[in-house]
Structure formats: structure tokens, C-alpha cells
Design a protein around this motif. Structure first.
Motif, PDB file in Angstrom:
ATOM      1  N   ALA A 181       0.047   0.035  -6.175  1.00  0.00           N
ATOM      2  CA  ALA A 181       1.381   0.626  -6.322  1.00  0.00           C
ATOM      3  C   ALA A 181       2.381  -0.434  -6.789  1.00  0.00           C
ATOM      4  CB  ALA A 181       1.828   1.259  -5.015  1.00  0.00           C
ATOM      5  N   ALA A 182       2.351  -1.600  -6.163  1.00  0.00           N
ATOM      6  CA  ALA A 182       3.262  -2.685  -6.551  1.00  0.00           C
ATOM      7  C   ALA A 182       3.012  -3.103  -7.992  1.00  0.00           C
ATOM      8  CB  ALA A 182       3.094  -3.877  -5.606  1.00  0.00           C
ATOM      9  N   GLU A 183       1.746  -3.196  -8.365  1.00  0.00           N
ATOM     10  CA  GLU A 183       1.397  -3.559  -9.742  1.00  0.00           C
ATOM     11  C   GLU A 183       1.925  -2.514 -10.734  1.00  0.00           C
ATOM     12  OE1 GLU A 183      -2.719  -3.486 -12.240  1.00  0.00           O
ATOM     13  OE2 GLU A 183      -2.783  -4.513 -10.317  1.00  0.00           O
ATOM     14  N   THR A 194       6.782  -6.170  -5.933  1.00  0.00           N
ATOM     15  CA  THR A 194       5.956  -6.834  -4.931  1.00  0.00           C
ATOM     16  C   THR A 194       5.674  -5.893  -3.759  1.00  0.00           C
ATOM     17  OG1 THR A 194       7.864  -7.643  -3.702  1.00  0.00           O
ATOM     18  CG2 THR A 194       7.022  -9.056  -5.488  1.00  0.00           C
ATOM     19  N   PRO A 195       4.625  -6.179  -2.994  1.00  0.00           N
ATOM     20  CA  PRO A 195       4.410  -5.407  -1.771  1.00  0.00           C
ATOM     21  C   PRO A 195       5.610  -5.492  -0.818  1.00  0.00           C
ATOM     22  CG  PRO A 195       2.403  -6.556  -2.351  1.00  0.00           C
ATOM     23  CD  PRO A 195       3.487  -7.060  -3.284  1.00  0.00           C
ATOM     24  N   ALA A 196       6.317  -6.618  -0.826  1.00  0.00           N
ATOM     25  CA  ALA A 196       7.500  -6.762   0.039  1.00  0.00           C
ATOM     26  C   ALA A 196       8.561  -5.724  -0.316  1.00  0.00           C
ATOM     27  CB  ALA A 196       8.071  -8.170  -0.078  1.00  0.00           C
ATOM     28  N   PHE A 197       8.715  -5.412  -1.605  1.00  0.00           N
ATOM     29  CA  PHE A 197       9.677  -4.380  -2.009  1.00  0.00           C
ATOM     30  C   PHE A 197       9.261  -3.028  -1.433  1.00  0.00           C
ATOM     31  CE2 PHE A 197      10.911  -0.949  -4.878  1.00  0.00           C
ATOM     32  CZ  PHE A 197      12.300  -1.098  -4.886  1.00  0.00           C
ATOM     33  N   ARG A 244      13.859   0.944  -7.551  1.00  0.00           N
ATOM     34  CA  ARG A 244      13.723  -0.353  -8.231  1.00  0.00           C
ATOM     35  C   ARG A 244      14.706  -0.470  -9.392  1.00  0.00           C
ATOM     36  NH1 ARG A 244       9.740  -3.161 -12.149  1.00  0.00           N
ATOM     37  NH2 ARG A 244      10.736  -5.165 -12.053  1.00  0.00           N
ATOM     38  N   GLU A 245      14.900   0.603 -10.158  1.00  0.00           N
ATOM     39  CA  GLU A 245      15.873   0.582 -11.256  1.00  0.00           C
ATOM     40  C   GLU A 245      17.257   0.210 -10.734  1.00  0.00           C
ATOM     41  OE1 GLU A 245      15.922   4.455 -13.043  1.00  0.00           O
ATOM     42  OE2 GLU A 245      13.866   4.294 -13.773  1.00  0.00           O
TER      43      GLU A 245
END
Length: 116
Positions: free
Chosen positions: A24-26, A31-34, A68-69
């Protein structure tokens, strides 16, 4: 549980938790942290595999991409999550209103004081 559902149906299901946190992060370019942060902000709640690993659906990835946007444009993550939640609620309300109209029901106009 998922063994009872044909694979082709699961692949077409927007809510099927098909993606690991890493994938999902990729896909989101983050990042996974997000992903953990937007989970802590209660924007999305990933399902957990039997081993306890987070799994994300396509619907959740679209929600995460919108957050994220906003974060990429400088919006703090908590505010971005709240904005996305409100956008989603507005979209749902508009969908329900459209269904009522199609069914011939009158939808009150709440945009004018005293109307409705």
C-alpha cells in the motif's frame, strides 16, 4: 470466511483488504509511517490478517491518496484527515439526496434559512 467467496469476486470488491502495508505504501509513494498516522487519526482502519498485519482495500487506498495530496500541499496530517472525512460525508449525503430525488421524494433545501 474469504475462502467461501470466489477469488474473482474478491478482486472486484473495493472493500476487500488485498494490500499489505508495504505494498500500500509503495502504491501511494509514501511510507508505512504515513499509513499508521492516518490510521491513528481514524481516517482509515485497516483490517488485520490472522497474523496481525495491516491489510488495506482499494477504497482505503483512494482515501489515503487524497490525504497524501493534502499533506503534500502543506496541510497538517490531522487537518488533512478531517478534510477527507468531511468530503466523504458530503459525497454520501449528496448520493442519498440524489436517490431520494430519483424516488420522487422532496429533499428539503437546507441552504436557505427557514426553507424545508
Amino acid at each position: 470466511m474469504t475462502a467461501d467467496i470466489p477469488l474473482s469476486d474478491r478482486l472486484d470488491d473495493d472493500d476487500y483488504p488485498a494490500y499489505t502495508m508495504g505494498r500500500a505504501a509503495e502504491m501511494l509513494g509514501t511510507t508505512p509511517a504515513f499509513l499508521r498516522a492516518i490510521g491513528e487519526a481514524r481516517l482509515i482502519t485497516p483490517l488485520r490478517s490472522e497474523g496481525g498485519h495491516r491489510r488495506y482495500s482499494r477504497y482505503q487506498l483512494r482515501i489515503a491518496a487524497r490525504a497524501r495530496e493534502l499533506v503534500d500541499r502543506g496541510t497538517p496530517i490531522e487537518a488533512a484527515c478531517r478534510i477527507v472525512i468531511l468530503e466523504d460525508q458530503l459525497e454520501e449525503a449528496q448520493r442519498i439526496n440524489a436517490e431520494y430525488r430519483r424516488a420522487g421524494h422532496e429533499v428539503p433545501d437546507n441552504s436557505v434559512p427557514g426553507a424545508g
